[in-house]
Design an enzyme around this catalytic site. Structure first.
Site: not given
Length: 154
Positions: A102, A64-67
């Protein structure tokens, strides 16, 4: 918050090709740029910045990579099923083949955490995960997520 609050049919990819974690994040950034209107490089940089803090690979082939990005006007997601798993330096060491990226505005506060929790909740459903892994069509993949999405109080 439901997964369909984060993704749209255009933000789903059932057969993403990537050979490395970096290439995967670049592909996700390109797809997200078309949806949210922020430059792919800015998205990629935000994702890399977060990954430097620790892998967002949560285990069992899922990441779940996110920034957070200043220019975003809302929360955006991209869901991808990879054609071949890639090493993501996940907590359990398993390669990743399902990714729910996300992106949130820098000022999103608790909404950022709600979006992450929403993605994690969805991907804890072993039956849904198995079905997602077996699906090779973008619209079918989105339909599965939409049908299985249930509102949760946050």
């Amino acid at each position: 918050m439901r997964p369909t609050d984060l993704i749209s049919p255009e933000s789903v990819c059932a057969s993403l090709k990537a050979a490395t974690k970096k290439q995967l994040l670049q592909e996700l950034s390109e797809k997200a740029a078309k949806i949210c209107g922020v430059a792919a490089r800015e998205i990629f940089d935000a994702l890399l910045h977060r990954e430097r803090l620790g892998s967002t690979g949560i285990g069992e082939g899922i990441a779940i990579p996110h920034g957070k990005l200043a220019k975003l006007k809302g929360i955006y997601g991209v869901f991808a099923r990879l054609e071949r798993p890639v090493d993501f330096a996940a907590l359990d060491g398993a390669p990743v083949d399902l990714v729910f990226m996300i992106l949130t505005p820098e000022t999103s506060g608790a909404d950022h955490l709600k979006a992450l929790a929403c993605a994690a909740r969805m991907l804890r459903d072993a039956g849904l995960v198995a079905t997602l892994r077996a699906t090779r069509d973008d619209s079918a993949l989105y339909s599965l997520i939409a049908q299985r999405s249930k509102p949760h109080a946050a």
